[in-house]
Design an enzyme around this catalytic site. Structure first.
Site, PDB file in Angstrom:
ATOM      1  N   LYS A 197     -28.281 -50.493  -0.269  1.00  0.00           N
ATOM      2  CA  LYS A 197     -27.991 -49.309   0.533  1.00  0.00           C
ATOM      3  C   LYS A 197     -26.498 -49.037   0.623  1.00  0.00           C
ATOM      4  O   LYS A 197     -26.070 -47.896   0.672  1.00  0.00           O
ATOM      5  CB  LYS A 197     -28.585 -49.474   1.945  1.00  0.00           C
ATOM      6  CG  LYS A 197     -30.112 -49.440   1.954  1.00  0.00           C
ATOM      7  CD  LYS A 197     -30.622 -48.295   2.819  1.00  0.00           C
ATOM      8  CE  LYS A 197     -32.086 -48.024   2.598  1.00  0.00           C
ATOM      9  NZ  LYS A 197     -32.967 -48.743   3.476  1.00  0.00           N
ATOM     10  N   LYS A 229     -40.112 -48.574  -8.575  1.00  0.00           N
ATOM     11  CA  LYS A 229     -41.149 -48.200  -7.613  1.00  0.00           C
ATOM     12  C   LYS A 229     -41.030 -46.710  -7.287  1.00  0.00           C
ATOM     13  O   LYS A 229     -39.927 -46.169  -7.248  1.00  0.00           O
ATOM     14  CB  LYS A 229     -40.930 -49.026  -6.331  1.00  0.00           C
ATOM     15  CG  LYS A 229     -42.174 -49.194  -5.492  1.00  0.00           C
ATOM     16  CD  LYS A 229     -41.947 -50.266  -4.437  1.00  0.00           C
ATOM     17  CE  LYS A 229     -42.019 -49.639  -3.064  1.00  0.00           C
ATOM     18  NZ  LYS A 229     -41.992 -50.594  -1.984  1.00  0.00           N
ATOM     19  N   LYS A 278     -39.413 -41.834  -2.375  1.00  0.00           N
ATOM     20  CA  LYS A 278     -39.337 -40.464  -1.858  1.00  0.00           C
ATOM     21  C   LYS A 278     -38.008 -39.807  -2.190  1.00  0.00           C
ATOM     22  O   LYS A 278     -37.851 -38.609  -2.029  1.00  0.00           O
ATOM     23  CB  LYS A 278     -39.628 -40.422  -0.355  1.00  0.00           C
ATOM     24  CG  LYS A 278     -38.924 -41.443   0.491  1.00  0.00           C
ATOM     25  CD  LYS A 278     -39.601 -41.527   1.861  1.00  0.00           C
ATOM     26  CE  LYS A 278     -39.128 -42.735   2.654  1.00  0.00           C
ATOM     27  NZ  LYS A 278     -39.916 -43.013   3.829  1.00  0.00           N
TER      28      LYS A 278
END
Length: 331
Positions: free
Chosen positions: A114, A196, A199
């Site tokens: 992140k 994966k 969104k």
């Protein structure tokens, strides 16, 4: 009679729920209510470690509750709530911050990922949110936490924090176990099948969301990345795109990989991709329609999240009182 085990899970309302989160998580949660006491939170406190547009965050939080219910999570059988409406999470979160080591937090792989993606906003919340995640789990004395393989590290850290606290103060917290669902745990991106489904990929067609219209779903599947061969068979390593489509089709239709292979023997990928798209459209149609109906019924939606927060708070207060007493706060 044995006491039912407690399960806690949460998804951040930082984007729309995806086909991956439905197949990998939510679909598997529906059956759990018969065996376990289930707590499902909209993890809006975790969402703000990255900047959010306030109106969007509110809209997505409510949409996520509606989608949970539309996916089959009955609010009568499950405790469905908004994390920020249960203040005990942050109250325990601060206490656990003081029992979490700096080195432990700096080793968390998600913090590294992140930070790389949000270099201009590496805030303290991004660093300490695993302690809040530990509080989310421990406040309910959860036995099990449904997680993907990529989240196991957080459950391990939660166990370490709980063990450290218990060693000092006696038997306060249950040590939770990761609960990794069987088939369908990892649905990959339609554009980069090595990763994966996320969104964050709605723009490039790699992701399908539960509320997408049929034409958007079909477009995404028609453009799905495959390989230079033409045969439909399962080989995660050499044929990641086709294998991912087979996995999705298997969940949507109930067919085994062998049956899928036979169904598309001698047919091209074009046919296969259209069929997968159609199966997903039909699987998601009732969910989308029901979620839209629930969102339009504002009074019902508010009743669900108010009652959910009350139930969650009642359970959480018992643990918090115990913790506050142990650390020496005046009762």
């Amino acid at each position: 009679m044995d006491e039912r085990k407690i399960i806690l899970s949460g998804i951040k309302p930082s984007g729309d729920l995806t086909l991956g989160s439905y197949i990998g998580a939510i679909k598997n949660w529906v059956e759990l209510a018969d065996q376990y006491d289930c707590f499902y939170m909209m993890a809006d406190l975790h969402a703000i470690t990255v900047r959010q547009v306030p109106a969007d965050l509110r809209r997505r939080t409510l949409a996520q509750i509606a989608q949970y219910i539309a996916c089959g999570l009955d609010p009568e059988k499950n405790t469905i709530f908004i994390q920020s409406q249960v203040p005990e999470h942050t109250q325990l979160g601060w206490v656990l911050d003081c029992y979490t080591m700096f080195g432990e937090l700096s080793r968390m792989t998600q913090f590294k990922d992140k930070s790389a993606k949000n270099a201009d906003n590496i805030n303290a919340g991004l660093f300490t949110y695993p302690s809040l995640m530990a509080a989310d789990i421990l406040i309910y004395q959860a036995d099990l936490v449904p997680v993907g393989e990529d989240q196991k590290q957080h459950v391990e850290l939660t166990r370490d924090i709980a063990h450290r606290f218990n060693t000092i103060y006696g038997d306060v917290f249950k040590l939770p176990e990761p609960f990794i669902p069987k088939v369908g745990a990892r649905i990959m991106s339609l554009q980069t099948p090595e990763n994966k489904m996320s969104k964050s990929e709605t723009d490039n067609g790699g992701c399908v969301c539960l509320m997408d219209k049929p034409e958007a779903i079909m477009k995404a599947f028609k453009r799905a990345v495959t390989d230079s061969e033409t045969s439909v068979h399962f080989d995660r390593e050499n044929k990641p795109g086709v294998s991912n489509l087979m996995q999705i089709y298997s969940v949507a239709t109930g067919s085994t990989f062998e049956q899928i292979q036979q169904e598309f023997a001698g047919k091209g990928y074009g046919d296969f991709k259209v069929k997968v798209g159609e199966a997903v459209v039909e699987m998601l149609r009732p969910i989308r329609e029901e979620a839209e109906r629930i969102l339009a019924d504002k009074a019902y939606l508010e009743k669900v999240y108010r009652e959910g927060a009350e139930k969650a708070s009642y359970a959480a207060r018992k643990t918090l009182r115990k913790v506050y007493k142990k650390v020496g706060f005046v009762q």
